[in-house]
Design a protein around this motif. Structure first.
Motif, PDB file in Angstrom:
ATOM      1  N   PRO A  48      51.399  19.192  34.366  1.00 45.26           N
ATOM      2  CA  PRO A  48      51.465  18.082  33.409  1.00 45.26           C
ATOM      3  C   PRO A  48      52.713  18.086  32.543  1.00 45.26           C
ATOM      4  O   PRO A  48      53.236  17.017  32.207  1.00 45.26           O
ATOM      5  N   HIS A  49      53.210  19.291  32.181  1.00 44.83           N
ATOM      6  CA  HIS A  49      54.398  19.281  31.345  1.00 44.83           C
ATOM      7  C   HIS A  49      55.629  18.907  32.156  1.00 44.83           C
ATOM      8  O   HIS A  49      56.574  18.324  31.609  1.00 44.83           O
ATOM      9  N   MET A  50      55.629  19.221  33.437  1.00 40.04           N
ATOM     10  CA  MET A  50      56.712  18.742  34.293  1.00 40.04           C
ATOM     11  C   MET A  50      56.672  17.212  34.364  1.00 40.04           C
ATOM     12  O   MET A  50      57.713  16.552  34.368  1.00 40.04           O
ATOM     13  N   ALA A  51      55.469  16.662  34.418  1.00 40.87           N
ATOM     14  CA  ALA A  51      55.341  15.202  34.419  1.00 40.87           C
ATOM     15  C   ALA A  51      55.834  14.615  33.103  1.00 40.87           C
ATOM     16  O   ALA A  51      56.430  13.526  33.076  1.00 40.87           O
ATOM     17  N   GLY A  55      58.957  11.915  32.781  1.00 38.04           N
ATOM     18  CA  GLY A  55      59.058  10.773  31.889  1.00 38.04           C
ATOM     19  C   GLY A  55      58.783   9.433  32.544  1.00 38.04           C
ATOM     20  O   GLY A  55      58.437   9.337  33.730  1.00 38.04           O
ATOM     21  N   ILE A  56      58.951   8.394  31.729  1.00 40.57           N
ATOM     22  CA  ILE A  56      58.717   7.031  32.189  1.00 40.57           C
ATOM     23  C   ILE A  56      59.579   6.082  31.374  1.00 40.57           C
ATOM     24  O   ILE A  56      59.879   6.340  30.206  1.00 40.57           O
ATOM     25  N   LEU A  57      60.011   5.003  31.994  1.00 45.39           N
ATOM     26  CA  LEU A  57      60.796   3.975  31.318  1.00 45.39           C
ATOM     27  C   LEU A  57      59.884   2.849  30.839  1.00 45.39           C
ATOM     28  O   LEU A  57      58.976   2.440  31.566  1.00 45.39           O
ATOM     29  N   VAL A  58      60.129   2.366  29.639  1.00 47.62           N
ATOM     30  CA  VAL A  58      59.405   1.194  29.136  1.00 47.62           C
ATOM     31  C   VAL A  58      60.438   0.145  28.734  1.00 47.62           C
ATOM     32  O   VAL A  58      61.572   0.471  28.373  1.00 47.62           O
ATOM     33  N   TYR A  59      60.020  -1.106  28.795  1.00 49.35           N
ATOM     34  CA  TYR A  59      60.951  -2.217  28.622  1.00 49.35           C
ATOM     35  C   TYR A  59      60.516  -3.097  27.460  1.00 49.35           C
ATOM     36  O   TYR A  59      59.335  -3.366  27.277  1.00 49.35           O
ATOM     37  N   ALA A  78      67.322  -2.488  25.588  1.00 47.82           N
ATOM     38  CA  ALA A  78      66.103  -3.124  26.092  1.00 47.82           C
ATOM     39  C   ALA A  78      65.220  -2.164  26.872  1.00 47.82           C
ATOM     40  O   ALA A  78      64.121  -2.526  27.284  1.00 47.82           O
ATOM     41  N   VAL A  79      65.685  -0.923  27.071  1.00 50.12           N
ATOM     42  CA  VAL A  79      64.965   0.057  27.886  1.00 50.12           C
ATOM     43  C   VAL A  79      64.922   1.376  27.120  1.00 50.12           C
ATOM     44  O   VAL A  79      65.931   1.803  26.555  1.00 50.12           O
ATOM     45  N   THR A  80      63.760   2.025  27.112  1.00 46.71           N
ATOM     46  CA  THR A  80      63.621   3.328  26.460  1.00 46.71           C
ATOM     47  C   THR A  80      63.049   4.328  27.450  1.00 46.71           C
ATOM     48  O   THR A  80      62.042   4.051  28.121  1.00 46.71           O
ATOM     49  N   PHE A  81      63.687   5.473  27.546  1.00 40.26           N
ATOM     50  CA  PHE A  81      63.187   6.554  28.409  1.00 40.26           C
ATOM     51  C   PHE A  81      62.307   7.464  27.571  1.00 40.26           C
ATOM     52  O   PHE A  81      62.763   8.053  26.585  1.00 40.26           O
ATOM     53  N   LEU A  82      61.046   7.580  27.953  1.00 39.78           N
ATOM     54  CA  LEU A  82      60.079   8.396  27.226  1.00 39.78           C
ATOM     55  C   LEU A  82      59.921   9.734  27.935  1.00 39.78           C
ATOM     56  O   LEU A  82      59.611   9.786  29.126  1.00 39.78           O
ATOM     57  N   GLU A  83      60.108  10.816  27.186  1.00 34.95           N
ATOM     58  CA  GLU A  83      60.002  12.156  27.746  1.00 34.95           C
ATOM     59  C   GLU A  83      59.497  13.118  26.683  1.00 34.95           C
ATOM     60  O   GLU A  83      59.421  12.779  25.498  1.00 34.95           O
ATOM     61  N   ALA A  84      59.175  14.324  27.110  1.00 35.45           N
ATOM     62  CA  ALA A  84      58.650  15.338  26.192  1.00 35.45           C
ATOM     63  C   ALA A  84      59.725  15.798  25.222  1.00 35.45           C
ATOM     64  O   ALA A  84      60.912  15.862  25.554  1.00 35.45           O
ATOM     65  N   SER A 363      56.562   1.221  18.798  1.00 41.72           N
ATOM     66  CA  SER A 363      55.487   1.115  19.763  1.00 41.72           C
ATOM     67  C   SER A 363      55.729   2.028  20.963  1.00 41.72           C
ATOM     68  O   SER A 363      54.808   2.688  21.461  1.00 41.72           O
ATOM     69  N   ALA A 364      56.983   2.075  21.432  1.00 36.50           N
ATOM     70  CA  ALA A 364      57.318   2.968  22.540  1.00 36.50           C
ATOM     71  C   ALA A 364      57.105   4.427  22.149  1.00 36.50           C
ATOM     72  O   ALA A 364      56.604   5.233  22.948  1.00 36.50           O
ATOM     73  N   GLU A 365      57.454   4.767  20.904  1.00 34.80           N
ATOM     74  CA  GLU A 365      57.257   6.145  20.453  1.00 34.80           C
ATOM     75  C   GLU A 365      55.774   6.488  20.347  1.00 34.80           C
ATOM     76  O   GLU A 365      55.350   7.590  20.706  1.00 34.80           O
ATOM     77  N   GLY A 366      54.968   5.537  19.861  1.00 35.64           N
ATOM     78  CA  GLY A 366      53.528   5.785  19.823  1.00 35.64           C
ATOM     79  C   GLY A 366      52.962   6.003  21.208  1.00 35.64           C
ATOM     80  O   GLY A 366      52.108   6.880  21.429  1.00 35.64           O
ATOM     81  N   PHE A 367      53.430   5.219  22.172  1.00 37.42           N
ATOM     82  CA  PHE A 367      52.986   5.388  23.562  1.00 37.42           C
ATOM     83  C   PHE A 367      53.426   6.749  24.107  1.00 37.42           C
ATOM     84  O   PHE A 367      52.670   7.424  24.804  1.00 37.42           O
ATOM     85  N   ARG A 368      54.658   7.151  23.771  1.00 34.95           N
ATOM     86  CA  ARG A 368      55.155   8.452  24.238  1.00 34.95           C
ATOM     87  C   ARG A 368      54.309   9.598  23.691  1.00 34.95           C
ATOM     88  O   ARG A 368      53.943  10.529  24.434  1.00 34.95           O
ATOM     89  N   ARG A 369      53.973   9.535  22.413  1.00 32.77           N
ATOM     90  CA  ARG A 369      53.192  10.623  21.827  1.00 32.77           C
ATOM     91  C   ARG A 369      51.790  10.690  22.437  1.00 32.77           C
ATOM     92  O   ARG A 369      51.268  11.790  22.682  1.00 32.77           O
ATOM     93  N   ASP A 370      51.184   9.551  22.659  1.00 31.94           N
ATOM     94  CA  ASP A 370      49.871   9.548  23.306  1.00 31.94           C
ATOM     95  C   ASP A 370      49.958  10.118  24.712  1.00 31.94           C
ATOM     96  O   ASP A 370      49.092  10.903  25.142  1.00 31.94           O
ATOM     97  N   LEU A 371      50.995   9.717  25.444  1.00 30.32           N
ATOM     98  CA  LEU A 371      51.169  10.172  26.819  1.00 30.32           C
ATOM     99  C   LEU A 371      51.361  11.677  26.875  1.00 30.32           C
ATOM    100  O   LEU A 371      50.640  12.394  27.604  1.00 30.32           O
ATOM    101  N   VAL A 372      52.333  12.188  26.117  1.00 26.92           N
ATOM    102  CA  VAL A 372      52.632  13.619  26.145  1.00 26.92           C
ATOM    103  C   VAL A 372      51.465  14.418  25.567  1.00 26.92           C
ATOM    104  O   VAL A 372      51.116  15.499  26.082  1.00 26.92           O
ATOM    105  N   GLY A 373      50.835  13.918  24.507  1.00 27.87           N
ATOM    106  CA  GLY A 373      49.685  14.616  23.939  1.00 27.87           C
ATOM    107  C   GLY A 373      48.534  14.730  24.923  1.00 27.87           C
ATOM    108  O   GLY A 373      47.881  15.785  25.018  1.00 27.87           O
ATOM    109  N   ARG A 374      48.284  13.683  25.667  1.00 29.20           N
ATOM    110  CA  ARG A 374      47.219  13.719  26.677  1.00 29.20           C
ATOM    111  C   ARG A 374      47.549  14.735  27.764  1.00 29.20           C
ATOM    112  O   ARG A 374      46.666  15.490  28.207  1.00 29.20           O
ATOM    113  N   LEU A 375      48.806  14.787  28.184  1.00 27.15           N
ATOM    114  CA  LEU A 375      49.207  15.753  29.211  1.00 27.15           C
ATOM    115  C   LEU A 375      49.078  17.186  28.692  1.00 27.15           C
ATOM    116  O   LEU A 375      48.578  18.068  29.404  1.00 27.15           O
TER     117      LEU A 375
END
Length: 449
Positions: A48-51, A55-59, A78-84, A363-375
């Motif tokens: 999961p931490h490798m995932a 990361g993932i791109l959001v637009y 217009a694009v943000t790369f979300l990663e740990a 909003s992208a940062e909130g999504f990133r924290r939820d994503l990484v926290g879940r992993l």
């Protein structure tokens, strides 16, 4: 009439061009977002931490009236790369990756209407207002019983009607291209404010023509004042804001990096790591990390994420406060003409201002924290410390929902519209007062003649 016809054609072309460009950009971002989500869901089994590092791109979503008023969005990422472990800034602005059309917001409908249409209203108002003075017919007109007040009011309305006729074709076409609901309400407000702006400039032009029409320098003085208020003074205000309230990305990055060094480090050593380890061991009632029923590495990485999130929130809030102070300085330009206030109001009504970009970033940062926290939590609860080869069950990554960008409503944006809207109303009062003065001056000149 010929000038108004040319402006009508220019505005219509500007709208159609902007609408097509917006449709193409929106389709490209939506398709990219769908593809990225599919790739995330279909990624092969991995830790999961490798995932999280994969990361993932959001637009960024389109603004409600982006086809008409792009605002600052063409120049913002217009694009943000979300990663740990890291909150990346939005990248790839449309102006940096597309053709020349997207590099100049003035080619879109609303900026073109406010600037070109405003200048036309001012010049036509001056020519109509100064007609009798230029022909030496003021005394004759006075002798026919014409009153100054009704005359200048009629001239202002006539000028505004000419500009409205020029704007009407594109305004009508846009009505059938705007999506319903909130976007239509925004469009109605933008159209109404734009027409009010045109009337203010027409009234100022008529008053200036009535007062200065007999002077050879009259039209030149009006044109120079317009150039100063629309082109020069706002730029001076921009420079002053940046000098008086300095804010650089490099300075912000250094401050954040220094703060990071004081907290837990998910991939290194720090004093905070040892304190966190003691707290976790005490919480679970064990002596060593190996005895923990959870994966300590995942807990440490999540502590790293939460600490860094707090640092980002605090430092970016400070930067946002500085940006608001800069905006307050820029508003000084509103005192020199109605167009700077109208341009700001146009951007905010369209939902294409800096606050829109900030909401996307948050909003992208909130999504990133939820994503990484879940992993991290999934890894902590289902694996042992040091087991970096563990992978979750098949299909785990497909269980993550796609990013849902914010969709602010006009009701939420309403407070941001008040300052510029109030500034435009103040200029309406100034224009009305100028017409009163011009009407009285006409009667005085006619009587003395």
């Amino acid at each position: 009439m010929l000038t108004a016809s040319v402006l009508a054609l220019i505005l219509l072309v500007a709208f159609l061009s902007g609408w097509r460009a917006d449709q193409a950009e929106t389709a490209a971002l939506q398709n990219a977002a769908q593809r990225v989500q599919q790739e995330w869901a279909a990624q092969p089994p991995k830790n999961p931490h490798m995932a999280a590092h994969y990361g993932i791109l959001v637009y960024r979503p389109r603004a409600p009236l982006q086809a008409i008023e792009p605002g600052v969005l063409p120049y913002q990422g217009a694009v943000t790369f979300l990663e740990a472990h890291k909150r990346n800034a939005p990248m790839l602005s449309p102006a940096s990756v597309r053709a020349a059309e997207s590099r100049y917001g003035g080619t879109r409908f609303s900026p073109m209407l406010q600037i070109a249409g405003g200048f036309l209203a001012l010049v036509l108002g001056f020519l109509i207002g100064s007609r009798e003075a230029r022909r030496g017919m003021s005394a004759l007109l006075k002798g026919t019983g014409v009153r100054g007040g009704p005359m200048v009011a009629a001239k202002a309305v006539t000028t505004a009607a000419l500009v409205l006729a020029a704007a009407a074709p594109s305004l009508i076409v846009a009505t059938f291209r705007i999506e319903g609901g909130d976007a239509m309400a925004r469009y109605a407000m933008l159209a109404g404010a734009s027409l009010l702006h045109m009337f203010v400039l027409a009234a100022i032009g008529v008053a200036a023509g009535q007062l200065l029409g007999g002077a050879r320098f009259g039209l030149t003085a009006v044109a120079v004042c317009w150039g100063l208020s629309v082109l020069i003074i706002p730029r001076i205000a921009d420079v002053a804001a940046e000098q008086l309230v300095p804010l650089t990305q490099a300075q912000l990055t250094r401050t954040i990096k220094d703060d990071f060094a004081k907290g837990p480090d998910g991939h290194g050593d720090s004093a905070a790591n040892a304190a966190f380890e003691r707290r976790i061991l005490q919480e679970y009632g064990v002596e060593t990390v190996e005895e923990l029923p959870v994966n300590f590495d995942a807990l440490l990485m999540q502590a790293d994420e939460e600490y860094r999130g707090g640092v980002y929130d605090r430092r970016l809030a400070e930067a946002e406060a500085l940006r608001e102070r800069q905006d307050a300085i820029r508003r000084v330009s509103w005192a020199f003409g109605p167009t700077p206030a109208m341009l700001d109001l146009s951007v905010r009504i369209a939902g294409a201002d800096a606050d829109t970009q900030r909401r996307f970033d948050e909003s992208a940062e909130g999504f990133r924290r939820d994503l990484v926290g879940r992993l991290n939590r999934h890894m902590a609860e289902n694996s042992k410390s040091g087991d970096w080869e563990w992978t979750p069950e098949d299909g785990y990554y497909a269980s993550f929902n796609a990013f849902r960008p914010p969709a602010p409503t006009l009701a939420e944006d309403w407070p941001d519209l008040v300052p510029a809207g109030f500034g435009l109303l103040v200029w309406l009062l100034i224009a009305g007062s100028a017409l009163v003065v011009a009407g009285r001056q006409f009667e005085k000149r006619g009587f003395s003649a």
